[in-house]
Design a protein around this motif. Structure first.
Motif, PDB file in Angstrom:
ATOM      1  N   PRO A 478       0.838  -1.210   0.000  1.00 38.95           N
ATOM      2  CA  PRO A 478       0.000   0.000   0.000  1.00 38.95           C
ATOM      3  C   PRO A 478       0.869   1.255   0.000  1.00 38.95           C
ATOM      4  O   PRO A 478       2.062   1.202   0.328  1.00 38.95           O
ATOM      5  CB  PRO A 478      -0.800  -0.127   1.297  1.00 38.95           C
ATOM      6  N   ALA A 479       0.265   2.364  -0.349  1.00 44.26           N
ATOM      7  CA  ALA A 479       1.022   3.615  -0.435  1.00 44.26           C
ATOM      8  C   ALA A 479       0.618   4.573   0.671  1.00 44.26           C
ATOM      9  O   ALA A 479      -0.555   4.654   1.053  1.00 44.26           O
ATOM     10  CB  ALA A 479       0.802   4.283  -1.790  1.00 44.26           C
ATOM     11  N   THR A 480       1.591   5.285   1.180  1.00 41.80           N
ATOM     12  CA  THR A 480       1.316   6.452   2.004  1.00 41.80           C
ATOM     13  C   THR A 480       1.169   7.628   1.050  1.00 41.80           C
ATOM     14  O   THR A 480       2.081   7.917   0.276  1.00 41.80           O
ATOM     15  CB  THR A 480       2.457   6.716   2.995  1.00 41.80           C
ATOM     16  N   TRP A 502      -5.288  -3.182   5.901  1.00 40.08           N
ATOM     17  CA  TRP A 502      -5.320  -3.365   4.457  1.00 40.08           C
ATOM     18  C   TRP A 502      -5.314  -4.843   4.079  1.00 40.08           C
ATOM     19  O   TRP A 502      -4.496  -5.618   4.539  1.00 40.08           O
ATOM     20  CB  TRP A 502      -4.149  -2.666   3.787  1.00 40.08           C
ATOM     21  N   SER A 503      -6.287  -5.198   3.262  1.00 37.28           N
ATOM     22  CA  SER A 503      -6.412  -6.540   2.709  1.00 37.28           C
ATOM     23  C   SER A 503      -6.857  -6.366   1.263  1.00 37.28           C
ATOM     24  O   SER A 503      -7.098  -5.243   0.805  1.00 37.28           O
ATOM     25  CB  SER A 503      -7.453  -7.361   3.478  1.00 37.28           C
ATOM     26  N   LYS A 504      -7.000  -7.459   0.544  1.00 41.89           N
ATOM     27  CA  LYS A 504      -7.473  -7.369  -0.833  1.00 41.89           C
ATOM     28  C   LYS A 504      -8.812  -6.648  -0.885  1.00 41.89           C
ATOM     29  O   LYS A 504      -9.020  -5.751  -1.718  1.00 41.89           O
ATOM     30  CB  LYS A 504      -7.593  -8.774  -1.435  1.00 41.89           C
ATOM     31  N   LYS A 552      -4.491 -13.571  -7.057  1.00 38.42           N
ATOM     32  CA  LYS A 552      -4.251 -13.582  -5.616  1.00 38.42           C
ATOM     33  C   LYS A 552      -2.935 -12.872  -5.322  1.00 38.42           C
ATOM     34  O   LYS A 552      -1.967 -13.010  -6.061  1.00 38.42           O
ATOM     35  CB  LYS A 552      -4.202 -15.018  -5.095  1.00 38.42           C
ATOM     36  N   PHE A 553      -2.915 -12.129  -4.229  1.00 40.04           N
ATOM     37  CA  PHE A 553      -1.677 -11.454  -3.822  1.00 40.04           C
ATOM     38  C   PHE A 553      -1.653 -11.327  -2.314  1.00 40.04           C
ATOM     39  O   PHE A 553      -2.686 -11.428  -1.652  1.00 40.04           O
ATOM     40  CB  PHE A 553      -1.547 -10.075  -4.486  1.00 40.04           C
ATOM     41  N   CYS A 626     -16.984  -5.809  -1.945  1.00 39.70           N
ATOM     42  CA  CYS A 626     -16.374  -4.777  -1.105  1.00 39.70           C
ATOM     43  C   CYS A 626     -17.361  -3.632  -0.925  1.00 39.70           C
ATOM     44  O   CYS A 626     -18.499  -3.688  -1.399  1.00 39.70           O
ATOM     45  CB  CYS A 626     -15.071  -4.274  -1.735  1.00 39.70           C
ATOM     46  N   ARG A 627     -16.945  -2.608  -0.259  1.00 37.65           N
ATOM     47  CA  ARG A 627     -17.835  -1.495   0.075  1.00 37.65           C
ATOM     48  C   ARG A 627     -18.376  -0.784  -1.160  1.00 37.65           C
ATOM     49  O   ARG A 627     -19.424  -0.149  -1.109  1.00 37.65           O
ATOM     50  CB  ARG A 627     -17.105  -0.480   0.964  1.00 37.65           C
ATOM     51  N   ARG A 628     -17.699  -0.882  -2.306  1.00 38.71           N
ATOM     52  CA  ARG A 628     -18.125  -0.166  -3.501  1.00 38.71           C
ATOM     53  C   ARG A 628     -19.258  -0.880  -4.244  1.00 38.71           C
ATOM     54  O   ARG A 628     -20.003  -0.243  -4.984  1.00 38.71           O
ATOM     55  CB  ARG A 628     -16.939   0.028  -4.449  1.00 38.71           C
TER      56      ARG A 628
END
Length: 709
Positions: A478-480, A502-504, A552-553, A626-628
């Motif tokens: 993930p990015a800051t 943070w997860s997929k 998958k990651f 997901c939430r979207r």
């Protein structure tokens, strides 16, 4: 009639240059912190005018106590007449050349007054200046950041798009404020700040924002912004319409420039437009869109950009035009997506591309793909971050993005690193990213887009994770997010908003997926389902969604850096259309579910086919709930799918939401489905309990055997 002083009033020697003006109404829980933040300023030569607008909650006593302790504070008490009248009353009492507005529930950073006063002293052409600001909750905890443009020419245009100048952050020349007529005292206007800013712009005054974060704005549930959202939104729209009508009448060329620039920079509407559509769904289009449409009808009607903008603002009325236009411009896949989203056909959208026919690439070699971007300085910084992160065998491919020419000097690469310039043969129907992928030789691929930087440990930890587990073929960091346009203590501030684990699922749901966060085996880029040549500058988004949704990651602990570009007015029409279609495609099972507005016209066969495609895509790993997308997919199953309980996706949604799902079914008038969902949830609880018991018995059995031995 506003009772304001004349422009030369109070211009006497010995008066402070800055007057801080605060309006207070029932602010007892927060006003002490607000006043203290002004008294602690590094700049101390100010007067502090506090107008108590008829408070009834103890605010009066608090103000009086502060006024007794500090002679710079003057308390003015009035009956409750509203923010506009109270502000004008305070202006009458102000002696300073500069008026610093301060809300009674917010907090000013210690350097605010000095930074703004110094700026106005050195920029006599600027009438008022705001700043960047942090958002805090009722307890004072930081929950977000808001950034605004710093260039006056951007502020002038963007004020007709959204609130790009935050009123309580402003320090303004008193003479300019009086020349514009002060604040409206009409209590029907719930945005007197927006009104006065637009009148200042119409009068020819320039406004700006400092890049520094100088303010903390409180999300107050009792404030106008939260308590009267619908009425305030309508009021803001009326103010904008009136101001733009005045420009149309007096300066038609300026009006045409503003309308065209804003519509092409925000073709799907600004955040302000989207709020209007949400709270006022039957409201007429914004005045800038109406003016642009009138200007464009004779010149560009039928063009791709014109049809894309019309579709982005009214999909149902413009499907055929955009789909046909895309087909004419050799974008068959995008054309098919537009039709599919409108339920014009129900067959799956099909496309497949393989990277080098599935060849594994050179063993142990990492290929890092870097587009040149728009800035030589940014490219050199990205290369430096790659050099610092690499420790083994690697190649770096630097290539031109769409339409760029390779005119660049590259630094020497460290030993063991092959740095190559890719001289693209790209035509208008090919994609530079696709060419770079084909030209790469490594078994592993990494990417570094513009404005991104690798953490020094990113590549090492990523390759280590990939080599230790053959089942893992991709990793993600993930990015800051940093904002170069917003400085805190001299450095770009990072996004302070709280983030989930943070997860997929959370990464996709919060739109935090970006291509530069991935390291993956090249074998994952087989059967890529997006034609990169059609998505143009959105190829990184398409590749990132391909890897995130369909593969998958694992999520690494390291964090890369992503610098959010400053606000600009560049043409984003095709970019917005493409990104919207790509996101819908991956959010809904590779384009399986049409937009909600078309569901009522679906036949039973179409509904069954869509349900089957959604479930099949979810089972195959091509759909991430997901939430979207969760609420939309739930609504489709609840309202339209017969015997939904047979679907594995539907049962998953029930187990994910549990009793909230059952409540939603009751609210929709679906008691039988609610009963079925209850049985599924209870069965799931029982299954999990039995599995837990079996695992416990297995562990106990193992321990017993070890003891006997």
């Amino acid at each position: 009639m506003n009772q304001l002083p004349k422009e030369d009033h109070y211009q006497t020697l010995g008066c402070p240059s800055v007057s801080v003006l605060m309006i207070a109404y029932n602010s007892a829980p927060y006003i002490s912190d607000a006043i203290k933040s002004i008294l602690k300023q590094t700049f101390q030569e100010f007067e502090f005018i506090i107008v108590n607008d008829g408070s009834t909650d103890g605010t009066t006593e608090l103000i009086r106590e502060f006024a007794r302790q500090d002679l710079r504070i003057r308390a003015i008490e009035t009956e409750n007449r509203g923010i506009g009248a109270a502000t004008n009353r305070g202006l009458v009492e102000c002696h300073g050349r500069y008026i610093a507005i301060m809300d009674s529930d917010d907090i000013a950073e210690p350097a605010r007054l000095k930074a703004q006063a110094d700026f106005l002293e050195s920029h006599p052409d600027i009438a008022g200046v705001g700043s960047q600001w942090l958002m805090i909750d009722t307890k004072g905890q930081i929950v977000g950041l808001d950034t605004h443009p710093t260039k006056p020419e951007l502020v002038e245009v963007l004020m007709f798009a959204f609130f790009c100048l935050h009123h309580p952050t402003i320090m303004i020349r008193r003479d300019a404020l009086l020349a514009a007529g002060g604040y409206t005292e009409d209590r029907a206007c719930l945005v007197p700040d927006y009104d006065v800013f637009l009148r200042l712009i119409l009068s020819g005054f320039k406004l700006s924002n400092l890049p520094q974060v100088l303010f903390r704005w409180r999300l107050n549930p009792t404030g106008t912004t939260r308590g009267k959202a619908k009425a305030q939104t309508l009021s803001a729209d009326l103010v904008r319409r009136h101001a733009f009508q005045l420009i149309q009448q007096k300066e038609p060329h300026r009006a045409a420039m503003i309308a065209t620039t804003v519509v092409k920079a925000f073709p799907a509407g600004t955040c302000f437009d989207k709020r209007i559509r949400k709270v006022l769904p039957n409201h007429s289009p914004n005045p800038l869109m109406q003016h642009w449409r009138a200007l464009s009808e004779n010149d560009t009607a039928g063009g791709l950009e014109f049809n894309a903008i019309e579709w982005l603002n009214n999909e149902a009325a413009n499907v055929s035009q955009l789909a046909d236009n895309l087909l004419q411009n050799n974008f068959p896949w995008l054309s098919e997506l537009v039709s599919k989203k409108a339920a014009r056909h129900s067959s799956p959208v099909s496309y497949s591309w393989d990277l080098r026919g599935g060849k594994p690439g050179e063993k142990g070699l990492l290929s890092v793909l870097i587009p040149i971007g728009s800035s030589q300085e940014d490219l050199l910084e990205r290369l430096s971050s790659v050099f610092n992160a690499l420790s083994g065998k690697a190649e770096i491919l630097v290539f031109a993005d769409c339409g760029q020419k390779l005119v660049i000097d590259l630094p020497p690469a460290p030993t063991g690193i092959c740095l190559r310039l890719l001289y693209s043969q790209t035509s208008s129907y090919q994609c530079p990213w696709q060419e770079a992928l084909v030209a790469s030789k490594g078994r592993y691929l990494a990417y570094l887009e513009e404005s991104c930087r690798f953490d020094p440990n990113f590549i090492g930890e990523g390759l280590s994770a990939l080599s230790q587990n053959e089942q893992i073929k991709a990793v993600f960091a993930p990015a800051t997010e940093f904002f170069p346009e917003a400085l805190y203590k001299g450095k770009p501030i990072f996004d302070p908003a709280p983030s989930p684990k943070w997860s997929k699922t959370t990464l996709i749901g919060h739109r935090k997926i970006y291509l530069s966060g991935f390291i993956n085996e090249r074998s994952l880029l087989q059967n890529v389902c997006v034609p990169l040549n059609e998505v143009g500058e959105q190829a990184p988004l398409a590749l990132a969604m391909e890897l995130a949704v369909r593969r998958k990651f694992i999520v690494l602990q390291v964090r890369n850096s992503q610098f959010i570009p400053e606000i600009t007015l560049e043409n984003r029409v095709l970019q917005t259309m493409r990104s919207g279609l790509i996101e819908w495609y991956f959010d809904f099972g590779l384009g399986a579910l049409p937009a909600e507005e078309y569901w009522e016209n679906l036949t039973n066969d179409q509904i069954a086919q869509i349900e089957n495609q959604l479930s099949s895509s979810w089972v195959a790993g091509g759909l991430v709930i997901c939430r979207r997308n969760q609420q939309i997919i739930e609504n489709f199953f609840m309202k339209y799918v017969k015997n939904a309980v047979r679907s594995p996706l539907y049962r998953y949604l029930i187990c994910r939401q549990k009793w909230k799902f059952v409540q939603s079914l009751w609210n929709e008038g679906q008691p039988i489905m609610a009963f079925q969902a209850s049985i599924i949830i209870i069965s799931n609880y029982m299954e999990r309990a039995i599995n837990k018991l079996m695992r416990s018995m297995h562990i106990y059995s193992d321990k017993k055997i070890i003891t006997l031995e």
